[in-house]
Design a protein around this motif. Structure first.
Motif, PDB file in Angstrom:
ATOM      1  N   GLY A  60      -6.133 -33.023 -69.180  1.00 43.74           N
ATOM      2  CA  GLY A  60      -7.115 -32.887 -70.248  1.00 43.74           C
ATOM      3  C   GLY A  60      -8.439 -33.503 -69.847  1.00 43.74           C
ATOM      4  O   GLY A  60      -9.025 -34.289 -70.591  1.00 43.74           O
ATOM      5  N   CYS A  61      -8.929 -33.125 -68.668  1.00 44.40           N
ATOM      6  CA  CYS A  61     -10.099 -33.799 -68.086  1.00 44.40           C
ATOM      7  C   CYS A  61     -11.420 -33.329 -68.656  1.00 44.40           C
ATOM      8  O   CYS A  61     -12.477 -33.861 -68.300  1.00 44.40           O
ATOM      9  CB  CYS A  61     -10.104 -33.613 -66.567  1.00 44.40           C
ATOM     10  N   LEU A  79      -1.253 -27.973 -70.452  1.00 45.61           N
ATOM     11  CA  LEU A  79      -0.361 -29.131 -70.434  1.00 45.61           C
ATOM     12  C   LEU A  79       0.976 -28.825 -71.105  1.00 45.61           C
ATOM     13  O   LEU A  79       1.999 -29.416 -70.758  1.00 45.61           O
ATOM     14  CB  LEU A  79      -1.047 -30.307 -71.124  1.00 45.61           C
ATOM     15  N   VAL A  80       0.973 -27.897 -72.046  1.00 43.66           N
ATOM     16  CA  VAL A  80       2.191 -27.559 -72.778  1.00 43.66           C
ATOM     17  C   VAL A  80       3.055 -26.564 -72.011  1.00 43.66           C
ATOM     18  O   VAL A  80       4.286 -26.674 -71.990  1.00 43.66           O
ATOM     19  CB  VAL A  80       1.844 -26.997 -74.165  1.00 43.66           C
ATOM     20  N   LEU A  82       5.271 -30.863 -80.211  1.00 43.22           N
ATOM     21  CA  LEU A  82       5.010 -30.614 -78.788  1.00 43.22           C
ATOM     22  C   LEU A  82       4.800 -31.906 -78.005  1.00 43.22           C
ATOM     23  O   LEU A  82       4.905 -31.908 -76.773  1.00 43.22           O
ATOM     24  CB  LEU A  82       3.782 -29.716 -78.621  1.00 43.22           C
ATOM     25  N   ARG A  83       4.505 -32.984 -78.683  1.00 41.61           N
ATOM     26  CA  ARG A  83       4.205 -34.228 -77.977  1.00 41.61           C
ATOM     27  C   ARG A  83       5.382 -34.733 -77.148  1.00 41.61           C
ATOM     28  O   ARG A  83       5.187 -35.130 -75.988  1.00 41.61           O
ATOM     29  CB  ARG A  83       3.738 -35.290 -78.981  1.00 41.61           C
ATOM     30  N   PRO A  84       6.616 -34.741 -77.669  1.00 41.89           N
ATOM     31  CA  PRO A  84       7.740 -35.175 -76.828  1.00 41.89           C
ATOM     32  C   PRO A  84       7.908 -34.312 -75.585  1.00 41.89           C
ATOM     33  O   PRO A  84       8.241 -34.821 -74.503  1.00 41.89           O
ATOM     34  CB  PRO A  84       8.958 -35.045 -77.762  1.00 41.89           C
ATOM     35  N   ARG A  85       7.657 -33.002 -75.717  1.00 43.41           N
ATOM     36  CA  ARG A  85       7.776 -32.113 -74.560  1.00 43.41           C
ATOM     37  C   ARG A  85       6.739 -32.452 -73.494  1.00 43.41           C
ATOM     38  O   ARG A  85       7.051 -32.503 -72.296  1.00 43.41           O
ATOM     39  CB  ARG A  85       7.607 -30.661 -74.994  1.00 43.41           C
ATOM     40  N   VAL A  86       5.511 -32.710 -73.932  1.00 45.77           N
ATOM     41  CA  VAL A  86       4.458 -33.054 -72.982  1.00 45.77           C
ATOM     42  C   VAL A  86       4.753 -34.391 -72.313  1.00 45.77           C
ATOM     43  O   VAL A  86       4.584 -34.544 -71.094  1.00 45.77           O
ATOM     44  CB  VAL A  86       3.093 -33.083 -73.695  1.00 45.77           C
TER      45      VAL A  86
END
Length: 272
Positions: free
Chosen positions: A114-115, A197-198, A223-227
């Motif tokens: 996420g730059c 990222l996902v 989706l956060r746990p997957r990332v």
């Protein structure tokens, strides 16, 4: 007249708002938070005017059937929050550079996820280079436009002054009219890559450090746990993860634990 046709742009219907939210989440995993809804008019009005659309409803209708991929890309890029600056939370950047150097077994391998338009990886590369630390740095973002800008290394006077001390500005950037361009030796040290990222695979494993700052906040909660699992697979044992100041792994992943050696950073959990 164009001026007359822009008057309706602030009246996006509920159907259009739902379509935009679905498009953004499908492409990036991000959600349009209630406190970001106001940005939709500002972000999409220039595109609507350029394409002669009388309203945001009309603009978005052009991507609902999935045939106009180029327009969908532009809309998604416009909706993304690309807020960034050089040495954002500068002390944290410097501390992380020192910590990652300490835990690496040689040349640190680092991923900036996420730059955005490149200020974070450039700041990190500057900090490492000034320490005499050779490094390998991969910077990714879901936005192709952002990555192209980062790769070009060109910044406005406003952008260059945000967080970058004059000494570093003159050392690492060359002035070109009203813009400043990162010196080629600095830009070449970073591999720039468009990546979701996902959905996409991370850089090859064994990374010493991963920066994923102010990204999780915008992702759908499921989706956060997957990332975080993807990040955990890319980080080597002993490597360090840096999140944004308002982000945490607590309640979202058992793969990480706060580092006992380096405040504000995370390590792989022995029980994860």
């Amino acid at each position: 007249m164009i001026a007359d046709r822009t008057l309706a742009l602030s009246d996006a219907s509920a159907v259009t708002m739902s379509a935009l939210a679905a498009l953004l989440e499908a492409r990036t995993g991000q959600r349009i938070a209630p406190n970001r809804a106001w940005r939709i008019d500002t972000a999409l009005k220039p595109i609507a005017v350029e394409r002669g659309a009388a309203s945001i409803d009309e603009l978005v209708a052009g991507v609902r059937d999935g045939s106009n991929i180029a327009l969908a890309d532009r809309i998604v890029d416009a909706l993304l929050n690309q807020e960034t600056s050089f040495f954002r939370d500068g002390g944290a950047i410097e501390s992380a550079a020192e910590a990652i150097t300490a835990v690496s077994n040689g040349t640190p391998r680092i991923w900036c996820a996420g730059c955005s338009t490149g200020q974070e990886p450039l700041s990190l590369s500057i900090a490492l280079t000034e320490r005499g630390t050779a490094h390998e740095l991969v910077a990714t973002d879901v936005s192709g436009l952002a990555i192209n800008r980062a790769r070009a290394g060109r910044y406005s006077q406003f952008e260059i002054q945000r967080g970058l001390p004059i000494r570093r500005m003159l050392r690492w950037f060359d002035q070109d009219g009203s813009d400043w361009i990162a010196q080629p030796e600095l830009v070449r040290r970073i591999t720039w890559r468009r990546s979701n990222l996902v959905l996409d695979a991370p850089p090859a494993g064994g990374l010493d450090g991963i920066f994923c700052r102010n990204v999780l906040f915008y992702l759908a909660p499921d989706l956060r746990p997957r990332v975080l699992d993807t990040i955990a697979r890319a980080l080597r044992p002993g490597g360090l993860l840096m999140l944004g100041a308002g982000e945490t792994v607590l309640g979202q992943s058992s793969r990480f634990a706060p580092s006992k050696r380096f405040r504000g950073l995370y390590e792989l959990s022995p029980n994860g």
